[in-house]
Design a protein around this motif. Structure first.
Motif, mmCIF file in Angstrom:
data_model
loop_
_atom_site.group_PDB
_atom_site.id
_atom_site.type_symbol
_atom_site.label_atom_id
_atom_site.label_comp_id
_atom_site.label_asym_id
_atom_site.label_seq_id
_atom_site.Cartn_x
_atom_site.Cartn_y
_atom_site.Cartn_z
ATOM 1 N N VAL A 223 0.960 -0.980 0.066
ATOM 2 C CA VAL A 223 -0.072 -0.037 0.053
ATOM 3 C C VAL A 223 0.925 1.219 0.075
ATOM 4 N N THR A 224 0.719 2.016 -0.803
ATOM 5 C CA THR A 224 1.564 3.196 -0.950
ATOM 6 C C THR A 224 0.511 4.519 -0.733
ATOM 7 N N LEU A 225 0.942 5.435 0.378
ATOM 8 C CA LEU A 225 0.030 6.553 0.779
ATOM 9 C C LEU A 225 1.070 7.744 0.573
ATOM 10 N N GLU A 226 0.511 8.857 0.278
ATOM 11 C CA GLU A 226 1.089 10.168 0.305
ATOM 12 C C GLU A 226 0.487 10.944 1.532
ATOM 13 N N ILE A 227 1.473 11.421 2.358
ATOM 14 C CA ILE A 227 0.999 12.043 3.450
ATOM 15 C C ILE A 227 1.636 13.710 3.618
ATOM 16 N N THR A 228 0.783 14.320 4.321
ATOM 17 C CA THR A 228 1.351 15.898 4.298
ATOM 18 C C THR A 228 2.854 15.791 5.059
ATOM 19 N N PRO A 229 3.753 16.791 4.586
ATOM 20 C CA PRO A 229 5.126 16.798 5.230
ATOM 21 C C PRO A 229 5.090 17.198 6.353
ATOM 22 N N GLU A 230 3.816 18.068 7.089
ATOM 23 C CA GLU A 230 3.843 18.332 8.482
ATOM 24 C C GLU A 230 3.958 17.406 9.430
ATOM 25 N N ALA A 231 3.359 16.179 9.023
ATOM 26 C CA ALA A 231 3.187 14.813 9.726
ATOM 27 C C ALA A 231 4.843 14.420 10.015
ATOM 28 N N ARG A 232 5.201 14.284 11.444
ATOM 29 C CA ARG A 232 6.219 13.399 11.796
ATOM 30 C C ARG A 232 6.354 12.218 11.159
ATOM 31 N N PRO A 233 7.521 11.938 10.152
ATOM 32 C CA PRO A 233 7.554 10.389 9.859
ATOM 33 C C PRO A 233 7.537 9.435 10.787
ATOM 34 N N GLY A 234 8.040 9.639 12.169
ATOM 35 C CA GLY A 234 8.169 8.605 12.881
ATOM 36 C C GLY A 234 6.839 8.276 13.634
ATOM 37 N N VAL A 235 5.930 9.159 13.675
ATOM 38 C CA VAL A 235 4.708 9.012 14.020
ATOM 39 C C VAL A 235 3.899 8.221 12.887
ATOM 40 N N VAL A 236 4.019 8.722 11.933
ATOM 41 C CA VAL A 236 3.446 8.069 10.642
ATOM 42 C C VAL A 236 3.855 6.663 10.470
#
Length: 487
Positions: A223-236
């Motif tokens: 599954v490939t998802l594009e997430i807003t850059p404001e979200a911390r990568p560790g949390v995502v």
């Protein structure tokens, strides 16, 4: 003098009957019968001076001479056919036999040799001149059909190297489907839309081939998802790992994983990958993983919004209470209004569980409703064959509703697969809501009866051995008694 000719045609007719009527049914036995007929036919010809290596006798009788030549030519053609069948049935591997390429190519070569032999021996034509002429014709014909010849030789390479077999699910040159047929010209694929796509062998030999059926017990789900850059990568990444843990069909080895694929100015691309042991589980696992990624990202506070739009933090007055948002995701509270959810939200109490902690045990009558805010919980039930995992709970899922609504003991064991946060609502806090909303109470009983019916189908002990409608009425009566309802 006429008897050998008559018997010869009788044997040919018998061979045709055996071939067309498929008698006997077993392929090997049928081939042996035809070989015996051919042996008798050969013995008849040679004993009657009808040698297939020379012209037929009866030169003083043209009709008999022609009939004799026909029998000799039939001998060559029958031999070619039986030779190709014998090699195909007795010598070729089973996987090659399912593919028509070798059978067609070898059969064509054998028949060509038989025709040349019949022309040379029976009709006594000049074979050398015929071969020279046919060679020139072959060059001209080869130039005219060079694309088709390219497919033939590419098909030989494909069938020799065996990158896929009939029945495999493959992707060839961007076309994905199930292999239905492999012949001398092309590979036939059945796509997921039910269409037949024909891929020429020359294209398949040069293309990048992905065989999803090998190995047979390991199939990737990505599954490939594009997430807003404001979200911390560790949390995502932590949220995606919890989503992967929530899919029951995923196998433990190789372990599922989540990673940052790439970054752009407007988004960060993440990839969550897991593996299943059966191709038929891949579609359901993919859909479930998408849903769980959405839920766990929302529980982690990662907002899914249109990318490329500048981030604007909401005003304090517009921010929605987290507890209200949690209640809104619970199916049992789908019929409640915003005001009713706002009255319940302050009554929720927060509880944390570490991995392996027991949240609920069988035969315990829970006096509160637990709602998963984050993490993954495993639901295990007992049936006649032992312990079986029936579900995995994620953000927005509820548990303990049987005890809260009807005072019914739990029939499952629930434990934490990951670190989890659960909010609980006590029974006395729900009673006023049920008294003021009879329709909501009935809806809750309806949903609960369906879950109980599902457990009954799995073999777990049921509180009432009747239909779903009887379970619903039983739960409704228990709710009225437990919460002192009058409707």
């Amino acid at each position: 003098m006429n008897n050998p000719l008559i018997i010869g045609f009788a044997l040919v007719a018998l061979d045709v009957v055996v071939w067309r009527c498929a008698i006997p049914r077993n392929e090997v036995a049928r081939l042996l019968v035809r070989l015996c007929i051919y042996a008798a036919f050969s013995a008849l010809l040679f004993s009657s001076n009808l040698s297939p290596f020379s012209q037929a006798p009866y030169l003083n009788s043209r009709p008999l001479h022609v009939i004799g030549q026909v029998l000799e030519i039939i001998w060559w053609l029958m031999g070619a056919r039986l030779l190709s069948m014998a090699l195909d049935t007795l010598l070729l591997p089973r996987t090659w036999r399912r593919q028509r390429l070798f059978q067609d190519v070898f059969g064509a070569l054998v028949f060509l040799a038989a025709v040349v032999a019949a022309l040379g021996f029976v009709l006594e034509l000049p074979v050398r001149g015929l071969v020279a002429t046919s060679g020139a014709l072959a060059i001209v014909l080869g130039l005219a059909i060079q694309s088709t010849l390219s497919d033939v030789f590419a098909g030989i390479v494909i069938n020799t190297t065996e990158p896929y077999h009939i029945g495999n699910w493959v992707s060839i040159d961007g076309v994905e489907g199930k292999v239905l047929e492999m012949n001398w010209r092309a590979t036939h694929l059945l796509t997921s839309q039910g269409n037949i796509v024909i891929v020429p062998n020359a294209v398949a030999a040069k293309a990048k081939i992905t065989n999803s059926s090998r190995p047979p017990t390991l199939h990737g789900v990505t599954v490939t998802l594009e997430i807003t850059p404001e979200a911390r990568p560790g949390v995502v990444l932590a949220a995606l790992e919890r989503a992967l843990a929530g899919v029951r069909a995923v196998i433990a080895d190789p372990a599922p994983y989540a990673l940052v694929k790439r970054t752009t100015v407007t988004s960060i691309q993440y990839e969550a990958t897991a593996y299943v042991d059966d191709m038929s589980k891949k579609l359901a696992a993919t859909n479930e993983l998408y849903d769980l990624c959405y839920r766990h990202l929302a529980a982690a506070g990662v907002e899914l919004r249109p990318l490329g739009v500048p981030y604007a933090p909401p005003a304090p007055a517009a921010q929605v209470d987290r507890k209200i948002g949690l209640l809104r995701r619970v199916e049992l509270f789908a019929a409640l209004t915003q005001e009713e959810l706002a009255r319940l939200a302050p009554l929720l109490s927060r509880h944390e569980y570490d991995r392996g902690d027991i949240v609920l045990t069988p035969e315990t009558v829970p006096d509160n409703l637990s709602i998963v805010d984050s993490g993954v919980l495993s639901v295990v039930a007992e049936n006649a064959s032992g312990t079986v995992e029936v579900n995995r709970l994620g953000p927005g899922d509820a548990m303990g509703e049987a005890g809260l609504l009807a005072g019914m003991p739990a029939r499952v064991k629930i434990s934490a697969l990951t670190q989890a946060v659960v909010y609980q609502l006590k029974k006395d806090d729900v009673t006023p809501l049920l008294k003021d909303n009879p329709d909501v109470a009935k809806l809750m009983c309806r949903l609960l009866s369906r879950r109980q019916d599902t457990l009954g189908k799995l073999g777990a002990p049921t509180p009432v051995a009747q239909s779903e409608q009887s379970i619903f009425q039983w739960l409704l009566d228990g709710m009225r008694k437990l919460h002192d309802l009058t409707f």
